[in-house]
Design an enzyme around this catalytic site. Structure first.
Site, short mmCIF file in Angstrom:
data_model
loop_
_atom_site.label_atom_id
_atom_site.label_comp_id
_atom_site.label_asym_id
_atom_site.label_seq_id
_atom_site.Cartn_x
_atom_site.Cartn_y
_atom_site.Cartn_z
N THR A 142 0.86 -1.18 0.00
CA THR A 142 0.00 0.00 0.00
C THR A 142 0.89 1.23 0.00
OG1 THR A 142 -0.06 0.24 2.41
CG2 THR A 142 -1.70 -1.22 1.41
N ILE A 200 2.50 -1.35 5.13
CA ILE A 200 1.86 -0.07 5.40
C ILE A 200 2.95 0.98 5.57
CG2 ILE A 200 1.76 -0.44 7.91
CD1 ILE A 200 -0.92 1.09 7.87
N ILE A 243 6.58 -2.64 7.69
CA ILE A 243 6.47 -1.19 7.78
C ILE A 243 7.30 -0.60 6.65
CG2 ILE A 243 6.78 0.85 9.20
CD1 ILE A 243 4.76 -1.16 10.34
N LYS A 244 6.68 0.25 5.84
CA LYS A 244 7.37 0.88 4.72
C LYS A 244 8.07 2.15 5.19
CE LYS A 244 5.63 0.72 0.51
NZ LYS A 244 4.69 0.90 -0.64
N ILE A 245 9.37 2.21 4.95
CA ILE A 245 10.18 3.36 5.31
C ILE A 245 10.93 3.83 4.07
CG2 ILE A 245 12.11 4.19 6.73
CD1 ILE A 245 11.36 2.10 8.81
#
Length: 381
Positions: A52, A116, A147-149
């Site tokens: 996403t 996300i 977790i998207k960073i």
């Protein structure tokens, strides 16, 4: 199509899987999850993950009425817009994680994951990125979450910090080989710290999202402006060359003594993930960034239209990456000889990528704010 046929992924999808490519869907909405469509894509299209981003969430919130009931409850509770966005998006991701839980179990944690993104407004703030990543991890509370960073300069230490805390990470917005090298280092640093803290390394997963089509979009515009035969000869080749050399870099790292030490401690390699694989130039085949980036141990995250194109007419053969490195270097060298600086192109793409996600986040906030106002108790809007 019969029921029996519909439960069998098409041949190109099966060939991708057999070649070692994991198919992730670059889309998510409440309707996609609750209608059963995501489960269908898992069964019929070989989807084993979901990504996403703010653009996807903004689009999902702007259509239909799937979120009206929750917006009403949040409005009645007096929740502010930032908290409402956090609640809505983490709820969607949690439900998608549950749909993919069986895939996660059956692949030993390798796939069946949902990503996300940290609020993109924090892309230049290391401490706030780490804090938000931990909050997202706790809120979704599923082992198959990433977790998207973003791979900004400020994001690199955040990647290490979050991995060191035992949280799986999808590193996003990677455009250049130099930045990818820094991401690979940040990944190993995080795992080394996790090992020192006594954490179980095998449960900490990561992918590195290397963006593809946006590179061609930026480079091709410069080549078209030159209008020479040499410029035409490398048109539509640079994004693939860049990605293929990223895979070569990945192979070098997993063959290093540093990585072997981590692997002996139970660490799982960070997989390259091909992002931005929807073809934007109609002159190119619509499956270009799938067919030409087949390699063992990679992820290809596709928008729905690209996934359907691959299922229908993808030309998938095993490994279209290994063995292309010399030619890839030559193509990028030709680009430089034409006066186009790929390093500067990728710097611009990162800046623009962060700005686009910030704009999408603002759009998402505006949409949710309007929804809260529309559902607010009488006299409180």
């Amino acid at each position: 199509m019969s029921e029996q046929q519909s439960s069998t992924p098409p041949a190109p999808v099966t060939r991708l899987r057999d070649a070692g490519v994991a198919i992730w869907l670059d889309d998510l909405s409440r309707e996609l999850v609750r209608s059963g469509e995501l489960a269908r894509l898992v069964a019929e299209r070989g989807v084993v993950g979901v990504t996403t981003n703010p653009t996807i969430f903004a689009a999902a919130l702007s259509r239909g009425d799937a979120y009206d009931e929750q917006l009403g409850r949040l409005a009645a509770a007096g929740v502010d817009v930032d908290e409402a966005v956090f609640t809505i998006t983490t709820d969607d991701v949690r439900e998608a994680c549950d749909v993919l839980a069986d895939v996660h179990r059956s692949t030993g944690g390798q796939d069946g994951c949902v990503s996300i993104e940290v609020d993109p407004r924090l892309a230049r703030d290391t401490a706030a990125t780490v804090e938000t990543a931990k909050r997202l991890w706790e809120a979704v509370d599923r082992p198959n979450l990433y977790i998207k960073i973003p791979a900004t300069v400020e994001g690199l230490p955040a990647i290490s910090d979050v991995l060191a805390a035992g949280i799986s990470v999808n590193v996003t917005l990677i455009f250049s080989l130099s930045r990818y090298a820094a991401v690979l280092d940040a990944h190993q640093t995080g795992l080394e710290r996790a090992a020192a803290a006594g954490l179980e390394l095998s449960t900490i997963r990561s992918v590195a999202s290397f963006f593809v089509s946006r590179v061609d979009g930026a480079v091709d515009a410069r080549l078209d402006a030159l209008g020479s035969p040499d410029a035409e000869s490398v048109r539509g080749t640079i994004a693939l060359a860049n990605a293929r050399l990223a895979y070569a870099l990945h192979q070098q790292v997993v063959s290093s003594d540093r990585w072997r030490a981590l692997a002996r401690a139970g660490a799982i390699a960070q997989r390259p993930l091909w992002a931005s694989t929807g073809v934007k130039d109609p002159r190119y085949p619509d499956t270009l960034y799938v067919d030409q980036l087949v390699a063992p141990g990679v992820v290809n995250t596709m928008p729905g239209a690209t996934l359907e194109a691959v299922a229908d007419h993808g030309h998938v053969v095993p490994d279209t990456v290994t063995g292309t490195y010399t030619r890839s270097h030559e193509q990028i060298e030709t680009l430089g000889n034409l006066g186009i600086d790929l390093d500067q192109v990728t710097v611009d793409l990162e800046r623009d990528g962060v700005a686009k996600f910030e704009a999408s986040w603002d759009e998402l906030l505006q949409t949710v704010r309007a929804g809260l106002d529309a559902h607010a108790p009488e006299g409180t809007s």
